[in-house]
Design a protein around this motif. Structure first.
Motif, PDB file in Angstrom:
ATOM      1  N   LEU A  66      31.682  42.609  33.060  1.00 20.05           N
ATOM      2  CA  LEU A  66      32.702  43.830  32.863  1.00 20.05           C
ATOM      3  C   LEU A  66      31.714  44.297  31.198  1.00 20.05           C
ATOM      4  O   LEU A  66      31.199  43.682  30.625  1.00 20.05           O
ATOM      5  N   LEU A  98      38.780  45.018  42.505  1.00 11.38           N
ATOM      6  CA  LEU A  98      38.965  44.252  41.073  1.00 11.38           C
ATOM      7  C   LEU A  98      40.257  44.882  40.553  1.00 11.38           C
ATOM      8  O   LEU A  98      40.062  45.640  39.334  1.00 11.38           O
ATOM      9  N   THR A  99      41.352  44.048  40.206  1.00 10.50           N
ATOM     10  CA  THR A  99      41.999  44.080  39.009  1.00 10.50           C
ATOM     11  C   THR A  99      41.717  43.304  37.975  1.00 10.50           C
ATOM     12  O   THR A  99      41.162  42.326  37.903  1.00 10.50           O
ATOM     13  N   VAL A 100      41.372  44.434  36.175  1.00 12.26           N
ATOM     14  CA  VAL A 100      41.144  43.817  35.402  1.00 12.26           C
ATOM     15  C   VAL A 100      41.782  44.182  34.399  1.00 12.26           C
ATOM     16  O   VAL A 100      43.251  45.106  34.264  1.00 12.26           O
ATOM     17  N   ALA A 101      43.047  42.643  33.328  1.00  6.51           N
ATOM     18  CA  ALA A 101      43.624  42.853  32.867  1.00  6.51           C
ATOM     19  C   ALA A 101      42.959  43.446  31.471  1.00  6.51           C
ATOM     20  O   ALA A 101      41.923  42.840  30.876  1.00  6.51           O
ATOM     21  N   THR A 127      39.280  41.789  30.680  1.00  8.74           N
ATOM     22  CA  THR A 127      39.382  40.459  31.596  1.00  8.74           C
ATOM     23  C   THR A 127      40.021  40.750  32.700  1.00  8.74           C
ATOM     24  O   THR A 127      40.743  40.433  33.243  1.00  8.74           O
ATOM     25  N   ALA A 128      38.943  39.502  34.042  1.00 11.77           N
ATOM     26  CA  ALA A 128      39.299  38.933  35.366  1.00 11.77           C
ATOM     27  C   ALA A 128      38.842  38.020  35.652  1.00 11.77           C
ATOM     28  O   ALA A 128      37.142  37.296  35.527  1.00 11.77           O
ATOM     29  N   ASP A 129      39.524  37.173  36.602  1.00 14.12           N
ATOM     30  CA  ASP A 129      39.078  36.182  37.236  1.00 14.12           C
ATOM     31  C   ASP A 129      37.669  36.170  37.825  1.00 14.12           C
ATOM     32  O   ASP A 129      37.568  37.253  38.093  1.00 14.12           O
ATOM     33  N   VAL A 166      42.552  48.959  37.980  1.00  9.42           N
ATOM     34  CA  VAL A 166      42.008  48.690  39.569  1.00  9.42           C
ATOM     35  C   VAL A 166      40.638  49.367  39.406  1.00  9.42           C
ATOM     36  O   VAL A 166      40.239  50.066  39.329  1.00  9.42           O
ATOM     37  N   ARG A 173      31.415  46.662  36.469  1.00  8.00           N
ATOM     38  CA  ARG A 173      31.542  45.861  36.948  1.00  8.00           C
ATOM     39  C   ARG A 173      30.717  45.767  37.881  1.00  8.00           C
ATOM     40  O   ARG A 173      29.474  46.878  37.993  1.00  8.00           O
ATOM     41  N   SER A 212      46.649  46.947  32.777  1.00  8.94           N
ATOM     42  CA  SER A 212      45.047  46.811  33.801  1.00  8.94           C
ATOM     43  C   SER A 212      44.814  48.277  33.924  1.00  8.94           C
ATOM     44  O   SER A 212      45.993  49.328  34.384  1.00  8.94           O
TER      45      SER A 212
END
Length: 159
Positions: free
Chosen positions: A30, A61-64, A111-113, A80, A53, A78
């Motif tokens: 990211l 993609l959902t990003v915190a 952050t995102a998984d 998206v 990204r 968050s």
């Protein structure tokens, strides 16, 4: 430089191919980029940041998001990045605090998984000015004379 045939000349053309027995993984990353590095705490308009990204864009993609100074800067929790898109624009809004506290750096993390995180810093510039008050002991003084005065700090005032 290019040659007459509009090609880039190479000293060694034998090194243009690299083959690996193992696949090469490119890390998914990211990035978070602010339109500018600072914003006044009394700015009327929010600051735009671009969240990007790399890799596949097949799915959303959902990003915190997190800001380490919520008292200085409102950061959404968050964002998206839509399917088919590489980036999204988010906005952050400074929070006036009426404190004479100077420029305050705020770190924003995304952050995102499955992705390496992104970090950027935005400086929230102080818009509060110190004011002084002068009180004289009398309103009369003779030429060449002296007069007593008290200088005091008045509570800060947002500018």
């Amino acid at each position: 430089r290019i040659d007459a045939g509009n090609a880039v000349p190479e000293a060694n053309r034998a090194n243009n191919i690299g083959v690996s027995a193992q696949p090469i993984d490119v890390a998914r990353v990211l990035t978070l980029t602010a339109a500018t590095g600072s914003i006044s705490e009394n700015a009327p308009n929010p600051l735009s940041l671009t969240l990007s990204r790399n890799g596949s864009t097949e799915a959303a993609l959902t990003v915190a998001l997190n800001g380490n100074r919520p008292d200085e800067l409102r950061v959404p929790t968050s964002a998206v990045i839509a399917a088919g898109q590489k980036s999204v624009t988010i906005t952050v809004q400074p929070r006036p605090d009426d404190l004479l506290d100077g420029s305050q750096p705020v770190q924003i993390t995304a952050t995102a998984d499955g992705f390496l995180p992104a970090l950027t810093t935005v400086n929230v510039l102080d818009a509060t000015a110190a004011r002084l008050s002068v009180a004289f002991a009398t309103n009369r003084v003779t030429e060449g004379g002296t007069i007593e005065a008290m200088i005091s700090r008045v509570p800060a005032l947002a500018t």
